[in-house]
Design an enzyme around this catalytic site. Structure first.
Site, PDB file in Angstrom:
ATOM      1  CD  GLU A 100      33.239 -15.889 -27.722  1.00 49.20           C
ATOM      2  OE1 GLU A 100      32.954 -15.626 -26.542  1.00 49.20           O
ATOM      3  OE2 GLU A 100      32.481 -15.623 -28.671  1.00 49.20           O
ATOM      4  CG  ASN A 154      28.993 -15.530 -30.093  1.00 46.23           C
ATOM      5  OD1 ASN A 154      29.130 -15.126 -28.953  1.00 46.23           O
ATOM      6  ND2 ASN A 154      29.686 -16.556 -30.565  1.00 46.23           N
ATOM      7  CG  ASP A 164      31.864 -12.722 -31.399  1.00 49.01           C
ATOM      8  OD1 ASP A 164      31.063 -13.408 -30.759  1.00 49.01           O
ATOM      9  OD2 ASP A 164      32.695 -11.972 -30.858  1.00 49.01           O
TER      10      ASP A 164
END
Lengths: 597, 173
Positions: free
Chosen positions: A197, A281, A323
């Site tokens: 992230e 991801n 994701d």
């Protein structure tokens, strides 16, 4: 009788360990641990079955299970870790600040033997996407190895708690953290990074167990030489073949912030000498910023355990738009598939499919949804490619509603267990969907690189957000499923006593009949359970079951971090589906260990 | 009749008055040294009372703050006020103080448990605009200044509909 068997096993175990040390039986490592009743790594064995052959506690007597001892970890954050047991010591590691405790199982109440504090950098909390969790320590060659949130891998003497080596592998200033449990294989410690992230480029490294020296490092994006792709790389499907796909399947230079972090589980096949691990991801979540398949993210690698050289790769979610990290556990089974003995790899994947693969080649033998899926329509077994549903395709500036499964997937990190007695895979999972809007993502090193507004909600049904399923691998469907109010964010364990154990986020720790799913026993712990249960034979010869209680993790962020439920996009959107969690549980950090009276 | 016409004229002309926007010169001074993150002040020294900042009285600056809040990835940790990696900003708990000067200091200096230091990255004026927007998320900013419902996924209350913080234990929030 049981005692006699135990004393018989001691010399046998000792003999095995002796031979093992000679290297002659190195490949039987896992079975040795199995016979001794120890639990040396979070998944218990290299095949990641989380199956214990112990049966003193069984479906006939589990209703009498009582607390044997408890231990407060002194840290009230999400407890995703697994207690491990070697000989007469239990080891447990806390979330940040990652304190390692050793408990003496020989003494009544299992008092503290020693503790080790690594002085983890406090600022690391600001770059950990989903609570400051740790997924467990691992034992090997007299040492305990584990990762700290600020990107260190540490080896500690298992007897004394003395630090043997401490290497910094991650840089929190670019958002790089470490939360995964290492795997110990033949004198090597395998570790990977987190930070999907934050636009952190993923990698896996092998460290020399005695010194912490890096033996090899394989990146998840970039040129073939960085990914350790060479002449022995033979992916099964055409979509994964080609030169430098880790560069060419991205816009120029986007692979440098492309994610693909190795923050999940690694399995090992001693016979093939291969490790299997997923990749996370691609970054950012907003896929408009990265046209292409985004190799080698959201897929699985088979690598040579000695050199790290890639043997095959398969991409669960090419150009992932939701994701859907590909880092879940893979269970390695040798069993019949359509009448033929095969070397299988079973993967309950975040995108909602349960994959049965041939682990020699990377061929997908079947891919069946185990939870509601509308983001894709299936997996084309000829091309291997996930067939996406255009109606649920996110775009920048457009809100797409009711995408199933949501960003944490049909199932996140929390590992399944497999019982050879029932032939079922026990899958703790989610029933969560989401609304998603792509927004412009701006890369600033060390800050989140996401580009999405997400608001999650309960999936189809009566509002239940979690499920626990017994999956029949042969028939490709769930034999039974238990609904839970909140996502089942704990791991699970199966035992030869015809039992399975798991916990829910309200704090109940449960034992079910492994065949029927009938609830046989439950205990209300102090906080929501998101940990990994383990079971071992203590120095007194009796079987124990251990679990950490303490809500948190991504799903529990609202309760552990005090988030405001009026903003349904909070906590990467998970708060939208968890607004009622703070009314059901509060934070905690307690080890519970159970035994029969 | 004439008086009605005059009244209308006055009303219409009054409506032409708009808030002042100073695009170039205005720059808030550095937060005074007396900005503290603790209510304890040993020795009881004189405390300067803080004036309300011009930034949080200007809808333009608060709206700019909202844009910058996305642009500098504040949203990645604090989301639309509900929090995530970082604490919620729409609730009434303020660990390091809720005044605009405190918020400016927090943005510039960072805080030890994970708030990065943005000093040197975000220019002075923009830092104050950001802080003004954070005040809007906290419900401190007047309803006619705070942004209203936006065009994105509306999964949180609009800033101008957030309740004003109430005094807590007899103290100002």
């Amino acid at each position: 009788m049981r005692h006699k068997l135990f004393w018989l096993l001691v010399p046998i175990s000792a003999l095995f360990l002796f031979l093992n040390s000679l290297g002659a039986f190195a490949q039987q490592n896992a079975s040795v641990h199995g016979e001794s009743g120890e639990w040396p790594m979070p998944a218990r064995d290299f095949a990641s079955t989380r199956f214990s052959p112990l049966n003193e506690i069984n479906s006939d007597n589990v209703d009498k299970l009582k607390v044997a001892f408890t231990f407060s970890l002194g840290v009230n954050r999400g407890q995703e870790s697994s207690p491990i047991v070697i000989e007469d010591t239990l080891y447990v590691v806390t979330p940040y600040p990652n304190i390692l405790y050793a408990l003496d199982l020989k003494k009544p109440g299992a008092p503290l033997k020693w503790k080790y504090e690594p002085k983890t950098e406090a600022a690391a909390q600001g770059v950990a996407c989903c609570d400051t969790v740790n997924r467990g320590p691992v034992y090997g060659d007299g040492r305990i190895y584990y990762n700290t949130l600020d990107g260190h891998t540490i080896a500690v003497d298992a007897q004394t708690g003395r630090e043997l080596w401490n290497v910094r592998l991650g840089d929190i200033n670019i958002g790089e953290t470490m939360t995964m449990a290492p795997l110990f294989v033949n004198g090597r410690v395998l570790v990977g990074n987190s930070g999907g992230e934050f636009g952190v480029r993923g990698w896996i490294q092998a460290l020399e167990a005695g010194s912490g020296k890096v033996l090899w490092k394989a990146w998840s994006t970039g040129p073939d030489k960085d990914v350790l792709i060479g002449p022995d790389f033979h992916p099964y499907y055409d979509m994964d073949k080609g030169k430098d796909l880790g560069v060419t399947s991205w816009p120029p230079d986007a692979w440098k912030q492309g994610g693909g972090n190795v923050w999940g589980w690694i399995s090992y096949d001693p016979e093939l000498n291969l490790i299997f691990h997923g990749t996370g991801n691609p970054g950012p979540w907003n896929a408009d910023a990265r046209p292409g398949d985004n190799k080698w993210t959201a897929g699985i690698f088979a690598r040579d355990a000695n050199t790290g050289e890639a043997r095959w790769f398969y991409q669960w979610s090419p150009h992932d738009v939701y994701d859907h990290d590909g880092i879940n556990e893979q269970i390695l089974l040798d069993r019949d598939w359509h009448g033929k003995p095969r070397k299988l790899l079973i993967r309950p994947e975040r995108n909602g499919y349960l994959y049965v693969m041939d682990r020699l080649t990377g061929e997908v033998l079947s891919a069946t949804p185990f939870a509601p899926v509308n983001s894709s329509t299936g997996v084309d077994l000829k091309t291997g490619r996930l067939q996406m549903n255009p109606d649920k395709q996110p775009e920048t500036g457009k809100v797409v509603r009711d995408i199933c499964p949501a960003a944490p997937g049909a199932k996140d990190w929390n590992p399944s267990a497999y019982s050879p007695q029932t032939g079922y895979l026990y899958i703790p999972h989610n029933n969560v969907c989401m609304d998603l809007e792509g927004v412009e993502a701006n890369y600033i090193a060390g800050t989140p690189f996401v580009g999405a507004n997400v608001a999650m909600k309960a999936g189809p049904g009566d509002g239940h957000r979690g499920e626990y399923s017994a999956w029949d691998i042969d028939s490709g469907k769930a034999t039974w499923t238990i609904n839970e109010r909140f996502p089942v964010w704990s791991g699970t364990v199966a035992t030869a006593g015809n039992l399975v154990f798991y916990g829910n986020m309200e704090g109940w720790f449960k034992a079910l009949d492994a065949r029927t799913g009938k609830l046989l026993w439950q205990f209300k712990t102090g906080s929501g359970v998101i940990g990994q249960p383990t079971t071992y034979r203590g120095p007194d010869g009796h079987q124990y079951v251990a679990i950490l209680s303490g809500v948190g993790g991504w799903s529990g962020a609202i309760a552990v971090l005090g988030l405001d439920g009026r903003d349904r996009t909070a906590g990467l959107g998970f708060v939208g589906a968890m607004q009622d969690l703070p009314s059901a549980t509060t934070t905690g950090g307690m080890l519970y260990v159970f035994r029969l009276p | 009749m004439k008086s009605v016409f005059l009244l209308c004229l006055v009303v219409v002309l009054a409506a032409c008055q708009r808030e002042e926007r100073d695009f170039t010169k205005r720059k808030e001074s550095e937060p005074p040294d007396t900005v503290s993150v603790s209510p304890l002040h040993p020795g009881n020294p004189p405390i300067t009372t803080l004036e309300e900042s011009k930034y949080e009285q200007s809808a333009y600056d608060v709206a700019e703050g909202k844009r910058l809040y996305q642009w500098f990835n504040c949203t990645g940790c604090h989301f639309n006020g509900g929090g995530g990696i970082g604490p919620a900003l729409m609730d009434d708990k303020w660990i390091y103080g809720s005044s605009i000067e405190n918020i400016v200091k927090t943005i510039k200096e960072g805080r030890p448990n994970g708030m990065p230091s943005f000093g040197g990255l975000i220019p002075e004026k923009e830092t104050w605009q950001l802080a003004a927007y954070v005040r809007a998320l906290g419900g401190f900013v007047a309803k006619d200044v705070a942004p209203s419902r936006n065009d994105d996924l509306s999964a949180s209350p609009a800033e101008n509909r957030l309740p004003s913080p109430k005094p807590y234990n007899g103290k100002a929030p």
